[in-house]
Design a protein around this motif. Structure first.
Motif, PDB file in Angstrom:
ATOM      1  N   GLU A 104      -1.282  -8.294   2.185  1.00  0.00           N
ATOM      2  CA  GLU A 104      -2.551  -7.614   2.424  1.00  0.00           C
ATOM      3  C   GLU A 104      -3.319  -8.344   3.526  1.00  0.00           C
ATOM      4  O   GLU A 104      -3.178  -9.559   3.689  1.00  0.00           O
ATOM      5  CB  GLU A 104      -3.393  -7.576   1.148  1.00  0.00           C
ATOM      6  N   SER A 154      -6.582  -0.147  13.050  1.00  0.00           N
ATOM      7  CA  SER A 154      -5.969   1.074  12.541  1.00  0.00           C
ATOM      8  C   SER A 154      -5.792   0.989  11.034  1.00  0.00           C
ATOM      9  O   SER A 154      -5.780  -0.094  10.454  1.00  0.00           O
ATOM     10  CB  SER A 154      -4.606   1.278  13.220  1.00  0.00           C
ATOM     11  N   ASN A 155      -5.656   2.143  10.427  1.00  0.00           N
ATOM     12  CA  ASN A 155      -5.453   2.308   8.975  1.00  0.00           C
ATOM     13  C   ASN A 155      -6.443   1.512   8.111  1.00  0.00           C
ATOM     14  O   ASN A 155      -6.078   0.806   7.191  1.00  0.00           O
ATOM     15  CB  ASN A 155      -4.000   2.006   8.582  1.00  0.00           C
ATOM     16  N   ILE A 156      -7.735   1.648   8.403  1.00  0.00           N
ATOM     17  CA  ILE A 156      -8.765   0.969   7.615  1.00  0.00           C
ATOM     18  C   ILE A 156      -8.854   1.606   6.236  1.00  0.00           C
ATOM     19  O   ILE A 156      -9.044   2.811   6.098  1.00  0.00           O
ATOM     20  CB  ILE A 156     -10.128   1.035   8.321  1.00  0.00           C
ATOM     21  N   ASN A 157      -8.725   0.793   5.217  1.00  0.00           N
ATOM     22  CA  ASN A 157      -8.777   1.274   3.841  1.00  0.00           C
ATOM     23  C   ASN A 157     -10.162   1.130   3.228  1.00  0.00           C
ATOM     24  O   ASN A 157     -10.573   1.961   2.422  1.00  0.00           O
ATOM     25  CB  ASN A 157      -7.765   0.500   2.994  1.00  0.00           C
ATOM     26  N   ALA A 186      -7.275  -3.571   5.514  1.00  0.00           N
ATOM     27  CA  ALA A 186      -6.251  -2.648   6.004  1.00  0.00           C
ATOM     28  C   ALA A 186      -5.471  -2.015   4.865  1.00  0.00           C
ATOM     29  O   ALA A 186      -5.264  -2.621   3.812  1.00  0.00           O
ATOM     30  CB  ALA A 186      -5.291  -3.390   6.929  1.00  0.00           C
ATOM     31  N   LYS A 187      -5.040  -0.782   5.086  1.00  0.00           N
ATOM     32  CA  LYS A 187      -4.109  -0.153   4.155  1.00  0.00           C
ATOM     33  C   LYS A 187      -2.735  -0.800   4.263  1.00  0.00           C
ATOM     34  O   LYS A 187      -2.046  -0.981   3.268  1.00  0.00           O
ATOM     35  CB  LYS A 187      -3.986   1.343   4.459  1.00  0.00           C
ATOM     36  N   ASP A 188      -2.331  -1.126   5.480  1.00  0.00           N
ATOM     37  CA  ASP A 188      -1.022  -1.704   5.741  1.00  0.00           C
ATOM     38  C   ASP A 188      -1.170  -2.763   6.826  1.00  0.00           C
ATOM     39  O   ASP A 188      -1.492  -2.446   7.972  1.00  0.00           O
ATOM     40  CB  ASP A 188      -0.049  -0.604   6.196  1.00  0.00           C
ATOM     41  N   LEU A 244       0.269  -2.509  10.403  1.00  0.00           N
ATOM     42  CA  LEU A 244      -0.294  -1.583  11.391  1.00  0.00           C
ATOM     43  C   LEU A 244      -1.649  -2.062  11.896  1.00  0.00           C
ATOM     44  O   LEU A 244      -2.510  -1.260  12.242  1.00  0.00           O
ATOM     45  CB  LEU A 244      -0.424  -0.181  10.781  1.00  0.00           C
ATOM     46  N   CYS A 245      -1.833  -3.378  11.928  1.00  0.00           N
ATOM     47  CA  CYS A 245      -3.131  -3.963  12.279  1.00  0.00           C
ATOM     48  C   CYS A 245      -3.335  -3.962  13.796  1.00  0.00           C
ATOM     49  O   CYS A 245      -2.797  -4.795  14.524  1.00  0.00           O
ATOM     50  CB  CYS A 245      -3.209  -5.384  11.737  1.00  0.00           C
ATOM     51  N   GLU A 290      -9.961   3.229  15.399  1.00  0.00           N
ATOM     52  CA  GLU A 290      -9.997   4.605  14.912  1.00  0.00           C
ATOM     53  C   GLU A 290     -11.248   5.350  15.390  1.00  0.00           C
ATOM     54  O   GLU A 290     -11.802   6.180  14.676  1.00  0.00           O
ATOM     55  CB  GLU A 290      -9.911   4.639  13.383  1.00  0.00           C
TER      56      GLU A 290
END
Length: 297
Positions: free
Chosen positions: A196, A2-5, A221-223, A226-227, A209
């Motif tokens: 990070e 989740s939340n892949i940057n 990840a962005k965060d 939330l991995c 996602e």
């Protein structure tokens, strides 16, 4: 995940004997936590007439981490260390103010066919440690924390995770975690990660996602909190990261530092061959030409 940057594909780089896949640094993401350089080395098949031979070369301002999946490398350094690294073991060399080392195929393998496969990693030292005395640490496979949860196998290669600590002497909060799954599994790791986080896929695939990601991809990840992701059967991944260092980093060749003064001093010292030599070695890697941009953030 989740939340892949960011998705980073391996980029081919020639290190002399063979090609590697460069993951970090990347133009849009120079570091992940304190991790500043990662090469996926191989898998490469070397004939009886081919060997890994990286002559003595210097480092400052970082710790190197070598982790093999296949093959063997003989490490020698200016401290007098001479140790062979094999799959599942860790070589952790802290350069600090300066160290020199060579990496070669061990003697007993030099006249036979062999395979080499692994990760070469640099971790930047905190500013207050960049001039520390150099050191070397070798961890055997059984020294590393390893555990299973159902069909998932974990190995902590460096740093801390979920109350466990690897024995290698790190100097900032970080983690490097190997995860293998024999069946499809969904993992929620965010509560145990910090800073990070990056996820590198060695084999198999990872879904997050609504997208599936393949080997030789690095997901950032962005965060880290939330991995969450799903691993396909037969997947091996590496989760790495940690707290970012507060200062920018400069990188020139094998030198990492917080200012140009450290870089320039190391360059002149290597030109003059004033680093402590590696016992038993005579050759060396010459200083390369100046790059146009040293800034790594």
């Amino acid at each position: 995940m989740s939340n892949i940057n960011l998705i980073i594909e391996e980029r081919p780089r020639n290190i002399g004997n063979f090609m590697v896949g460069r993951l970090l640094p990347f133009k849009d993401k120079r570091m992940v936590g304190p991790f500043i350089f990662i090469d996926h080395m191989g898998p490469v098949s070397l004939s009886e007439k081919e060997n890994m031979d990286i002559p003595p070369h210097p480092h400052i301002g970082l710790s190197t981490l070598t982790y093999l999946f296949e093959g063997a490398i003989m490490h020698r350094d200016s401290l007098g260390t001479e140790v062979e690294i094999k799959p599942g073991q860790v070589n952790w060399m802290t350069a600090g103010s300066g160290i020199v080392h060579s990496e070669r195929t061990p003697g007993y393998l030099r006249h036979s066919d062999k395979t080499l496969h692994g990760l070469q990693i640099w971790v930047a030292l905190p500013k207050d440690h960049e001039d520390m005395a150099c050191s070397f640490y070798h961890a055997d496979e059984e020294d590393l924390p390893q555990w299973t949860e159902g069909d998932i196998r974990y190995r902590l290669i460096a740093g801390t995770y979920a109350g466990k600590a690897a024995p290698v002497p790190v100097y900032s909060p970080l983690y490097l975690l190997e995860i293998k799954s024999s069946t499809e599994q969904t993992l929620h790791l965010g509560s145990e990660l910090y800073g990070e986080a990056g996820l590198y896929i060695l084999e198999g695939s990872v879904t997050g996602e609504g997208h599936t990601f393949e080997p030789r991809q690095l997901l950032v990840a962005k965060d880290a909190r939330l991995c969450t992701f799903t691993m396909a059967p037969g997947t091996t991944i590496y989760i790495f990261g940690g707290e970012p260092l507060p200062e920018d980093r400069l990188i020139y060749w094998n030198f990492v530092a917080t200012d140009h003064e450290h870089i320039d001093k190391a360059k002149e010292k290597w030109k003059a061959q004033d680093f402590v030599p590696v016992p038993g070695e005579t050759g060396f890697v010459p200083l390369p030409p100046e790059p146009s941009n040293l800034k790594i953030k």
